[in-house]
Enzyme design. Structure first.
Site, PDB file in Angstrom:
ATOM      1  N   GLY A   1      -1.011   0.539  -4.542  1.00  0.00           N
ATOM      2  CA  GLY A   1      -2.328  -0.130  -4.460  1.00  0.00           C
ATOM      3  C   GLY A   1      -3.409   0.752  -5.203  1.00  0.00           C
ATOM      4  O   GLY A   1      -3.413   2.056  -5.544  1.00  0.00           O
TER       5      GLY A   1
ATOM      6  N   CYS B   1       1.015  -1.261  -0.047  1.00  0.00           N
ATOM      7  CA  CYS B   1      -0.086  -0.133   0.209  1.00  0.00           C
ATOM      8  C   CYS B   1       0.869   1.238  -0.002  1.00  0.00           C
ATOM      9  O   CYS B   1       1.975   1.244   0.111  1.00  0.00           O
ATOM     10  CB  CYS B   1      -0.855  -0.073   1.105  1.00  0.00           C
ATOM     11  SG  CYS B   1      -1.918  -1.360   1.440  1.00  0.00           S
TER      12      CYS B   1
ATOM     13  N   ASP C   1      13.468  -9.074 -17.481  1.00  0.00           N
ATOM     14  CA  ASP C   1      12.424  -8.563 -16.581  1.00  0.00           C
ATOM     15  C   ASP C   1      12.889  -8.412 -15.386  1.00  0.00           C
ATOM     16  O   ASP C   1      13.943  -9.125 -14.988  1.00  0.00           O
ATOM     17  CB  ASP C   1      11.069  -9.525 -16.869  1.00  0.00           C
ATOM     18  CG  ASP C   1       9.947  -8.929 -16.255  1.00  0.00           C
ATOM     19  OD1 ASP C   1      10.108  -7.701 -15.774  1.00  0.00           O
ATOM     20  OD2 ASP C   1       8.788  -9.440 -16.345  1.00  0.00           O
TER      21      ASP C   1
ATOM     22  N   TYR D   1      11.004  -4.419  -7.783  1.00  0.00           N
ATOM     23  CA  TYR D   1       9.956  -4.447  -8.560  1.00  0.00           C
ATOM     24  C   TYR D   1       8.822  -3.164  -8.056  1.00  0.00           C
ATOM     25  O   TYR D   1       8.115  -2.276  -8.737  1.00  0.00           O
ATOM     26  CB  TYR D   1       9.145  -5.773  -8.633  1.00  0.00           C
ATOM     27  CG  TYR D   1       7.585  -5.651  -8.838  1.00  0.00           C
ATOM     28  CD1 TYR D   1       6.983  -5.230 -10.073  1.00  0.00           C
ATOM     29  CD2 TYR D   1       6.816  -5.379  -7.836  1.00  0.00           C
ATOM     30  CE1 TYR D   1       6.084  -5.285 -10.488  1.00  0.00           C
ATOM     31  CE2 TYR D   1       5.260  -5.382  -8.135  1.00  0.00           C
ATOM     32  CZ  TYR D   1       4.842  -5.017  -9.600  1.00  0.00           C
ATOM     33  OH  TYR D   1       3.725  -5.030  -9.716  1.00  0.00           O
TER      34      TYR D   1
ATOM     35  N   ASN E   1       0.816   0.806   5.786  1.00  0.00           N
ATOM     36  CA  ASN E   1       1.601  -0.101   4.695  1.00  0.00           C
ATOM     37  C   ASN E   1       2.380  -1.198   5.373  1.00  0.00           C
ATOM     38  O   ASN E   1       3.310  -0.980   6.244  1.00  0.00           O
ATOM     39  CB  ASN E   1       2.579   0.823   3.989  1.00  0.00           C
ATOM     40  CG  ASN E   1       3.188  -0.122   2.666  1.00  0.00           C
ATOM     41  OD1 ASN E   1       4.276   0.317   2.421  1.00  0.00           O
ATOM     42  ND2 ASN E   1       3.076  -1.125   2.348  1.00  0.00           N
ATOM     43  N   GLY E   2       1.965  -2.361   5.095  1.00  0.00           N
ATOM     44  CA  GLY E   2       2.750  -3.523   5.487  1.00  0.00           C
ATOM     45  C   GLY E   2       1.693  -4.732   6.061  1.00  0.00           C
ATOM     46  O   GLY E   2       0.395  -4.697   5.552  1.00  0.00           O
TER      47      GLY E   2
HETATM   48  P1  AMP Z   1       4.947 -13.621 -14.241  1.00  0.00           P
HETATM   49  O1  AMP Z   1       5.815 -13.883 -15.481  1.00  0.00           O
HETATM   50  O2  AMP Z   1       3.440 -14.080 -14.435  1.00  0.00           O
HETATM   51  O3  AMP Z   1       5.213 -14.419 -13.237  1.00  0.00           O
HETATM   52  O4  AMP Z   1       4.764 -12.135 -13.830  1.00  0.00           O
HETATM   53  C1  AMP Z   1       5.713 -11.503 -13.408  1.00  0.00           C
HETATM   54  C2  AMP Z   1       5.705  -9.886 -13.613  1.00  0.00           C
HETATM   55  O5  AMP Z   1       4.982  -9.498 -12.732  1.00  0.00           O
HETATM   56  C3  AMP Z   1       6.846  -9.376 -13.698  1.00  0.00           C
HETATM   57  O6  AMP Z   1       6.781  -8.691 -14.842  1.00  0.00           O
HETATM   58  C4  AMP Z   1       6.928  -8.303 -12.435  1.00  0.00           C
HETATM   59  O7  AMP Z   1       7.057  -7.149 -13.008  1.00  0.00           O
HETATM   60  C5  AMP Z   1       5.254  -8.375 -12.169  1.00  0.00           C
HETATM   61  N1  AMP Z   1       5.237  -8.658 -10.536  1.00  0.00           N
HETATM   62  C6  AMP Z   1       6.310  -8.830  -9.848  1.00  0.00           C
HETATM   63  N2  AMP Z   1       5.825  -8.896  -8.428  1.00  0.00           N
HETATM   64  C7  AMP Z   1       4.295  -8.513  -8.459  1.00  0.00           C
HETATM   65  C8  AMP Z   1       3.587  -8.181  -7.575  1.00  0.00           C
HETATM   66  N3  AMP Z   1       3.601  -8.211  -6.273  1.00  0.00           N
HETATM   67  N4  AMP Z   1       2.074  -7.620  -8.087  1.00  0.00           N
HETATM   68  C9  AMP Z   1       1.961  -7.745  -9.349  1.00  0.00           C
HETATM   69  N5  AMP Z   1       3.049  -7.803 -10.351  1.00  0.00           N
HETATM   70  C10 AMP Z   1       4.176  -8.146  -9.946  1.00  0.00           C
END
Ligand code: AMP
Ligand code: SF4
Length: 502
Positions: A44, A17, A364, A261, A118-119
């Site tokens: 969020g 959040c 990525d 991320y 947040n947390g």
């Molecule tokens: P996937 O390839 O389906 O595992 O999706 C991973 C992608 O989701 C990566 O490109 C990340 O940038 C993104 N990601 C990583 N952690 C999260 C998170 N907690 N919530 C939403 N997206 C995320």
């Protein structure tokens, strides 16, 4: 062949959040909070809220939806005052409904208290039972309400909200970066491990601003002063700003995933610009996993800085191969099964010219469930790419988070389901797959291990988690918990990481 448990799981991970606070007599605090929340929207997207005080009365407005959907001129004009806090929410505890939206407000004998969190507390259930046994009833189901009602109870006992918060802190276990509003003060509180970020700024030489990330200070034109220290309680009121170190911990545990991320690249956390940290992670993975390629492409947006770093280090030219629709938030109406494969193209569309006939290195930040990665790899091949090599700037994400990032259960994490990187490579359909190692990540970040939480990569949780809470997310198999305990023991630091009152 990959084993059946290595099959990719559908469903989406979630974020933490965003919190904000301002003590700014004479400023348009609700509008400033609105813009601060706007800058924290990536943290969020489920609900947003602002609580404001004019020195005597507190007013709250919160709704489900994105910041710009929740507030308009009319609602903002009703939020008049000199001090305010705000929140953008993604549920990591409690259900997704308005009762759990924040800020939350409670009464104590001296007035009202609003809280934005947040947390995630790991002992929330135990604390809730304790309050219930004393006759407290709850309107919501989140840990944040437990914290708020504890503060109200302690404020009654101690005679002030400030003292009440300080009395509660030793009892809270887990991650909390809070902003708290009373009729005449704004407070910022950070857990002794400093899991989630929280910083302080000054606006127009006078107003004090608190925000989850420094990007929110920048957008409203305030100057970055410093971070709230782990275990610190900072109060801004008519006498200025004062801070007390309520708790000290022998180690810190800033969430490394903030660097990888979560945070915005234009934020500074722990003295490091997040963009720069991500770029160095990309450089490091290029050193450890070189590959012959014709073009390095990022997975937008969060993979971008790491891809720049990878291209710089490897000498392989950087190019855009996937174009993102900028108007889709991280969450949006999910396509049904029939449209699911198309779903990724609604968000990301490939650029044939950049990919056709090329050996593509796709960078990525992470693989969580692997669903998106598999679709993107397939999409790139369909554009005529000769090879698709995937490079990930984080290590394999193998353990669930209990401190405020909802990655659901271990059974949904592809790196936990698969036994080897080769199995994951096969599951996402890449020609090769290179993950950052934990050592490489630390080298790239240049942050000492003892300052970070790395638990989703190592299984070593810096803040002890009650067994029933831990088991609730380890549904892969019974032995997963024991495996985690063994891994934790092997990696455990010499000193026990319990915090002590300062
Ligand atoms: P996937 O390839 O389906 O595992 O999706 C991973 C992608 O989701 C990566 O490109 C990340 O940038 C993104 N990601 C990583 N952690 C999260 C998170 N907690 N919530 C939403 N997206 C995320
Ligand atoms: Fe961050 Fe992972 Fe630790 Fe959770 S477990 S706080 S996501 S590093």
């Amino acid at each position: 062949m990959s084993s059946s448990r290595c099959l990719i799981q559908e469903s989406k991970p979630r974020d933490a959040c965003g919190v904000f606070g301002i003590f700014g007599p004479g400023e348009d605090v609700s509008r400033l909070t609105y813009f601060g929340l706007f800058a924290l929207q990536h943290r969020g997207q489920e609900s947003a809220g602002i609580a404001v005080s004019d020195g005597r009365e507190m007013t709250l407005y919160r709704e489900m939806g994105l910041v710009f959907q929740v507030f308009d001129e009319e609602t903002l004009s009703r939020l008049q005052g000199d001090l305010a806090i705000g929140h953008t929410r993604y549920s990591t505890s409690g259900t997704s409904s308005l009762v759990n939206a924040q800020p939350m407000v409670a009464e104590w004998r001296g007035g009202k208290i609003a809280l934005a969190h947040n947390g995630n507390l790991v002992n929330a259930l135990e604390l809730r039972r304790e309050l219930e046994a004393e006759g407290t009833s709850f309107a919501a189901s989140s840990d944040s309400e437990v914290m708020l009602l504890m503060v109200a109870r302690e404020a009654d006992r101690q005679g002030s909200v400030e003292k009440g918060v300080a009395a509660c802190m030793p009892r809270w276990r887990g991650a909390y970066s809070l902003t708290i509003l009373t009729e005449d003060s704004v407070m910022a509180v950070r857990d002794p491990y400093g899991v989630r970020p929280l910083c302080i700024g000054r606006l127009n030489g006078q107003a004090i601003v608190f925000a989850s990330e420094s990007c929110a200070l920048n957008v409203i034109g305030s100057e970055f002063l410093r971070e709230v220290d782990p275990g610190e309680l900072v109060v801004a009121d008519k006498d200025g700003m004062r801070a007390q170190q309520v708790l000290r911990s022998p180690r810190q545990a800033l969430c490394v995933f903030e660097y990888i991320y979560m945070a915005r690249p234009d934020s500074e956390i722990g003295g490091r610009l997040v963009h720069e940290a991500r770029r160095r992670l990309g450089r490091q993975v290029a050193k450890d996993h070189p590959v012959e390629g014709d073009v390095v492409i990022p997975v937008p947006d969060t993979g971008w800085p790491a891809a720049i770093g990878y291209a710089e280090e490897s000498g392989v030219p950087f190019g855009e191969g996937l174009i993102k629709n900028r108007y889709i938030p991280r969450t949006f109406i999910q396509p049904d099964q029939r449209l699911r494969e198309l779903g990724v193209r609604i968000k990301l569309n490939p650029l044939r010219e950049a990919l056709q006939g090329r050996r593509v290195v796709m960078v990525d930040d992470s693989i969580v469930r692997g669903t998106t990665k598999r679709r993107i790899v397939r999409m790139i091949r369909e554009q005529g790419a000769r090879e698709v090599h995937v490079r990930i700037s984080a290590p394999p994400y193998r353990w669930p988070c209990y401190y405020g990032v909802d990655t659901s259960n271990r059974s949904e994490l592809i790196a936990a389901r698969c036994s080897t990187v080769e199995e994951i490579r096969e599951a996402i359909g890449a020609d090769s797959l290179g993950y950052q190692s934990v050592a490489g990540m630390l080298k790239g970040l240049r942050v000492p291990r003892r300052k970070l939480c790395l638990a989703c990569f190592t299984g070593r949780y810096p803040i002890p988690i009650p067994k029933d809470v831990k088991l609730s997310k380890l549904d892969l198999e019974e032995s997963a918990w024991r495996e985690g305990e063994e891994e934790a023991k092997t990696n455990a630091p010499a000193a026990s990481p319990t915090e002590t009152p300062a």
